[in-house]
Motif scaffolding. Sequence first.
Motif, mmCIF file in Angstrom:
data_model
loop_
_atom_site.group_PDB
_atom_site.id
_atom_site.type_symbol
_atom_site.label_atom_id
_atom_site.label_comp_id
_atom_site.label_asym_id
_atom_site.label_seq_id
_atom_site.Cartn_x
_atom_site.Cartn_y
_atom_site.Cartn_z
ATOM 1 N N GLY A 268 5.682 4.591 -24.837
ATOM 2 C CA GLY A 268 6.652 4.601 -23.797
ATOM 3 C C GLY A 268 7.582 5.352 -23.864
ATOM 4 O O GLY A 268 7.783 6.587 -24.501
ATOM 5 N N ASN A 269 8.778 5.093 -23.168
ATOM 6 C CA ASN A 269 9.878 6.063 -22.947
ATOM 7 C C ASN A 269 9.694 7.388 -22.722
ATOM 8 O O ASN A 269 10.283 8.483 -23.459
ATOM 9 C CB ASN A 269 10.838 5.868 -24.356
ATOM 10 N N VAL A 270 8.599 7.462 -21.479
ATOM 11 C CA VAL A 270 8.408 8.767 -21.026
ATOM 12 C C VAL A 270 9.144 9.054 -19.630
ATOM 13 O O VAL A 270 9.171 8.169 -19.067
ATOM 14 C CB VAL A 270 6.927 8.817 -20.841
ATOM 15 N N ARG A 271 9.945 10.315 -19.490
ATOM 16 C CA ARG A 271 10.345 10.661 -18.415
ATOM 17 C C ARG A 271 9.519 11.812 -17.670
ATOM 18 O O ARG A 271 9.775 12.685 -18.422
ATOM 19 C CB ARG A 271 11.812 10.816 -18.698
ATOM 20 N N VAL A 272 9.165 11.636 -16.544
ATOM 21 C CA VAL A 272 8.468 12.772 -15.917
ATOM 22 C C VAL A 272 9.313 13.171 -14.453
ATOM 23 O O VAL A 272 9.478 12.190 -13.602
ATOM 24 C CB VAL A 272 7.034 12.483 -15.541
ATOM 25 N N ASN A 294 -3.321 8.542 -15.085
ATOM 26 C CA ASN A 294 -4.483 7.662 -15.296
ATOM 27 C C ASN A 294 -4.312 6.834 -16.519
ATOM 28 O O ASN A 294 -4.350 7.157 -17.344
ATOM 29 C CB ASN A 294 -5.804 8.496 -15.036
ATOM 30 N N GLY A 295 -3.793 5.692 -16.410
ATOM 31 C CA GLY A 295 -3.735 4.734 -17.402
ATOM 32 C C GLY A 295 -2.211 4.227 -17.672
ATOM 33 O O GLY A 295 -1.609 3.638 -16.797
ATOM 34 N N SER A 296 -1.640 4.532 -18.956
ATOM 35 C CA SER A 296 -0.598 4.000 -19.049
ATOM 36 C C SER A 296 0.703 5.225 -19.479
ATOM 37 O O SER A 296 0.281 5.985 -20.304
ATOM 38 C CB SER A 296 -0.508 3.025 -20.453
ATOM 39 N N LEU A 297 1.753 4.982 -18.900
ATOM 40 C CA LEU A 297 2.935 5.649 -19.599
ATOM 41 C C LEU A 297 3.870 5.045 -20.675
ATOM 42 O O LEU A 297 4.850 5.528 -21.156
ATOM 43 C CB LEU A 297 3.975 6.159 -18.541
ATOM 44 N N GLY A 298 3.397 3.690 -20.704
ATOM 45 C CA GLY A 298 4.015 2.992 -21.696
ATOM 46 C C GLY A 298 5.498 2.215 -21.573
ATOM 47 O O GLY A 298 5.938 2.588 -20.196
ATOM 48 N N PRO A 299 5.827 1.269 -22.119
ATOM 49 C CA PRO A 299 7.168 0.539 -21.555
ATOM 50 C C PRO A 299 8.318 1.574 -21.410
ATOM 51 O O PRO A 299 8.480 2.607 -22.186
ATOM 52 C CB PRO A 299 7.477 -0.505 -22.540
ATOM 53 N N GLY A 300 9.150 1.083 -20.579
ATOM 54 C CA GLY A 300 10.514 1.755 -20.274
ATOM 55 C C GLY A 300 10.483 3.274 -19.812
ATOM 56 O O GLY A 300 11.436 4.080 -20.073
ATOM 57 N N SER A 301 9.534 3.507 -19.156
ATOM 58 C CA SER A 301 9.220 4.943 -18.636
ATOM 59 C C SER A 301 9.608 5.225 -17.129
ATOM 60 O O SER A 301 10.032 4.188 -16.496
ATOM 61 C CB SER A 301 7.637 5.093 -18.825
ATOM 62 N N ASP A 322 5.454 -1.928 -18.638
ATOM 63 C CA ASP A 322 6.605 -2.781 -18.426
ATOM 64 C C ASP A 322 7.760 -1.999 -18.178
ATOM 65 O O ASP A 322 8.242 -0.769 -18.873
ATOM 66 C CB ASP A 322 6.774 -3.423 -19.619
ATOM 67 N N ASN A 323 8.523 -2.519 -16.947
ATOM 68 C CA ASN A 323 9.793 -1.955 -16.589
ATOM 69 C C ASN A 323 9.622 -0.417 -16.256
ATOM 70 O O ASN A 323 10.757 0.221 -16.283
ATOM 71 C CB ASN A 323 10.803 -1.984 -17.604
ATOM 72 N N LEU A 324 8.476 0.157 -16.032
ATOM 73 C CA LEU A 324 8.338 1.478 -15.401
ATOM 74 C C LEU A 324 9.260 1.394 -14.057
ATOM 75 O O LEU A 324 9.202 0.589 -13.153
ATOM 76 C CB LEU A 324 6.789 1.711 -15.019
ATOM 77 N N VAL A 325 9.880 2.932 -13.755
ATOM 78 C CA VAL A 325 10.631 2.986 -12.455
ATOM 79 C C VAL A 325 9.922 4.014 -11.975
ATOM 80 O O VAL A 325 9.716 5.084 -12.591
ATOM 81 C CB VAL A 325 12.152 3.113 -12.677
ATOM 82 N N VAL A 326 9.463 4.003 -10.545
ATOM 83 C CA VAL A 326 8.583 5.171 -10.087
ATOM 84 C C VAL A 326 9.617 5.472 -8.642
ATOM 85 O O VAL A 326 9.634 4.703 -7.835
ATOM 86 C CB VAL A 326 7.285 4.961 -9.681
ATOM 87 N N GLU A 327 10.340 6.518 -8.709
ATOM 88 C CA GLU A 327 11.394 6.439 -7.374
ATOM 89 C C GLU A 327 11.544 7.881 -6.950
ATOM 90 O O GLU A 327 11.350 9.061 -7.865
ATOM 91 C CB GLU A 327 12.747 6.035 -7.709
ATOM 92 N N ASN A 328 11.818 8.173 -5.599
ATOM 93 C CA ASN A 328 12.414 9.516 -5.248
ATOM 94 C C ASN A 328 11.093 10.389 -5.340
ATOM 95 O O ASN A 328 11.506 11.610 -5.373
ATOM 96 C CB ASN A 328 13.512 9.948 -5.861
ATOM 97 N N ASN A 329 9.922 9.908 -5.119
ATOM 98 C CA ASN A 329 8.843 10.879 -4.979
ATOM 99 C C ASN A 329 8.130 11.158 -3.810
ATOM 100 O O ASN A 329 8.419 10.168 -2.972
ATOM 101 C CB ASN A 329 7.815 10.253 -6.102
ATOM 102 N N LYS A 346 4.792 -5.655 -15.468
ATOM 103 C CA LYS A 346 5.683 -6.338 -15.749
ATOM 104 C C LYS A 346 7.080 -5.421 -15.303
ATOM 105 O O LYS A 346 7.436 -4.679 -15.979
ATOM 106 C CB LYS A 346 5.854 -7.030 -17.241
ATOM 107 N N GLY A 347 8.014 -6.215 -14.423
ATOM 108 C CA GLY A 347 9.160 -5.534 -14.288
ATOM 109 C C GLY A 347 9.071 -4.183 -13.688
ATOM 110 O O GLY A 347 9.919 -3.352 -13.861
ATOM 111 N N VAL A 348 7.915 -3.824 -12.802
ATOM 112 C CA VAL A 348 7.737 -2.550 -12.335
ATOM 113 C C VAL A 348 8.674 -2.258 -11.101
ATOM 114 O O VAL A 348 8.481 -3.252 -10.254
ATOM 115 C CB VAL A 348 6.257 -2.095 -12.351
ATOM 116 N N ARG A 349 9.436 -1.448 -11.134
ATOM 117 C CA ARG A 349 10.138 -0.996 -9.658
ATOM 118 C C ARG A 349 9.680 0.369 -9.162
ATOM 119 O O ARG A 349 9.698 1.544 -9.898
ATOM 120 C CB ARG A 349 11.703 -0.862 -9.831
ATOM 121 N N VAL A 350 9.161 0.281 -7.854
ATOM 122 C CA VAL A 350 8.712 1.376 -6.985
ATOM 123 C C VAL A 350 9.235 1.427 -5.817
ATOM 124 O O VAL A 350 9.354 0.635 -4.759
ATOM 125 C CB VAL A 350 7.113 1.112 -6.690
#
Length: 724
Positions: A268-272, A294-301, A322-329, A346-350
């Motif tokens: 996790g902790n990936v920022r793209v 395709n798959g996982s970026l891991g928690p907190g990404s 978990d707790n992934l944020v996908v925004e402004n795309n 879990k706790g994903v925000r799109v």
Amino acid sequence: MHSSTAGQLRRIPAIGAVVALTAGMLVTLAPAAHAAAGATLPFTSVEAESASGNGTRIGPDHTQGTLASEASGRQAVRLAPGQRVEFTVPRTADALNVAYSVPDGQSGALAVYVNGSRLAKSLPVTAKYSYVDTGWITGSKTHHFYDNTRMLLGRTVQAGDKVAVEATGVQVTVDVADFELAAPAAGQPAGSVSVVAKGADPSGNGDSTQAFRDAMAAAQGGTVWIPPGDYRLTSSLNGVQKVTLQGAGHWYSVVHASRFIDQPNSAGNVRVKDFAVIGEVTERVDSSPDNFVNGSLGPGSSVSGMWLQHLKVGLWLTGNNDNLVVENNRILDTTADGLNLNGNAKGVRVRHNFLRNQGDDALAMWSLYAPDTDSSFEHNTISQPNLANGIAVYGGTDIAVRDNLISDTNALGSGIAISNQKFLDPFHPLAGTITVDGNTLVRAGAMNPNWNHPMGALRVDSYDSAVDATVNITDTTITDSPYSAFEFVSGGGQGHPVRNVNVTGASVRNTGTVVVQAEAQGAAAFRNVIATQVGAAGVYNCPFPANSGSFTLTDGGGNSGWSSTWSDCSTWPRPGQGNPEPDPNRNLAGGRPATATGSQDVYTPGKAVDGDANSYWESANNAFPQSWTVDLGASYGVRRVVLKLPPSAAWGARTQTVAVLGSTDGANYTTVAGAQGYRFDPATGNTATVSLPDGARLRQLRLTVSANTGWPAGQFGEVEVYSS
């Protein structure tokens, strides 16, 4: 989402008016005192049909498989070579994106003119990424007719300037133009590792895959910098964790790859952020991971500021996110979903994303293997999903869908679907509280070719199991739905109930048929639902299967404009037809809910109102008297009841002793015709008629059988009830 494999499984102003839309489409309506629906977008859209020019307007049309039906606003402008459409610029801009279609197998260009002067650059147009066939999806036709093409203008235009596009060498249908003031290219972050320094080719000629991998290894948890340029990757990245992948902005840093990140897990902790990934996906192959992720970026990404185009799916997310944020795309022109949370989320925000021209659900949560929990789709703008829903929630616990703007859904889709359709097992149905709040749906809903009846703008669907979660639908705006506004259905045809639904605060305008389309047993409460310009009737209440039970609409107060009920469950209302006078000679019992004191094996009460005398209800054996009851849906004057048994000679002649009782409230019954023997003989059609006295008026009709000379049970193949 339609595939069953584990891989992957929408009023137009007059021409000449400028339509400036911060939400990227023609109509933007939101309830008063509520946050505006949709994403905060850096561009403004103008519909081609509202611009000037010498092309031919097509549409409006809602017919599956037509070019206009997939267009924004269900209209577009067709240009023959040499014809143009001219837009009045709505805002300061230096970048242009155009949604268009060309005939299958063809390519060409759109010449671009600014205030009458032709630019040196043109916009390329092609059918390469369009005309997708998915024959394995029942009910689909060739679809995905449109594509998007973009450019930096090389100059700044102001509001009121004129920008025209002209078809060159090919017929082009222009749908909508997006005008944007692109942010300047960002500089390299301090301490970051440039992919160019590791050998990446910014010209796009060489293969930069290994250079990207080497840069990630060298960054050691820091930032990988993708300078302005075009980069070609020939295989996907994996082992992506504890790293930032950052570009100069999606107008400048462009990665050409059909598979960008493909990995089953990550620390996790990936920022793209802030670059484009543009693929070469031309068909939908569900067994291929042709996705940005395709798959996982891991928690907190997080994923932000991306332009994703010409992929199968933008993000197909499995494993721990978990707790992934996908925004402004921006996610454009995918052959399947835009984003799918495929269980475990879990706790994903799109939020604040723009999606256009998806070949399946634009945004979906699918609770396969484990439930998606405490996750949300918020403030997204979705336009033209052409084979499914704008937003779909398939199972999950405590899910929220808030403040989204969805328009122009096409075949097999609603604007929003809250569903227990499982596709595969193990599936985790809806649970806890499902919050659907502040959403605006414009021209949403479609004819479902598999059901041969429409899907509403907002659908709650007990497809494979009962909906027992609390579903709270609040502050909803539904405008110009071609069919119904709210639909409650058991789409799998098994009659599972939809319960615990609360609809509070809704504005429904110009719905084509009805406000509420109830086709499942269950209940919903409605408060402060205001409807105007209703096409046919307020309510269609005809649960399927016919014997599955009734749907109760509770009036919580403050409702107006939709009190009438569609009168004939044997027909579907057509858009705008009004509620016609029913056929006075029709069978009042056909398809109505039926119950009984008992039944034998598969010979259930509904078999006597299914229109087929060969199927039949049979009561419990050796337990006279037995009663069978049908709810006609309203009180009618009833003069005649026709009783039928299967006409086959195998059914020997018999006499059944039957009394007819009636009620207007479902609780208090009186005798309408006393007990009498009725002869059934296959030689004369195995039919008996009960004549009722003048003045007999009832809603519930009950037949009580106290004897049968042919079998120790009550039996009816069909019960028909007539007013004459």
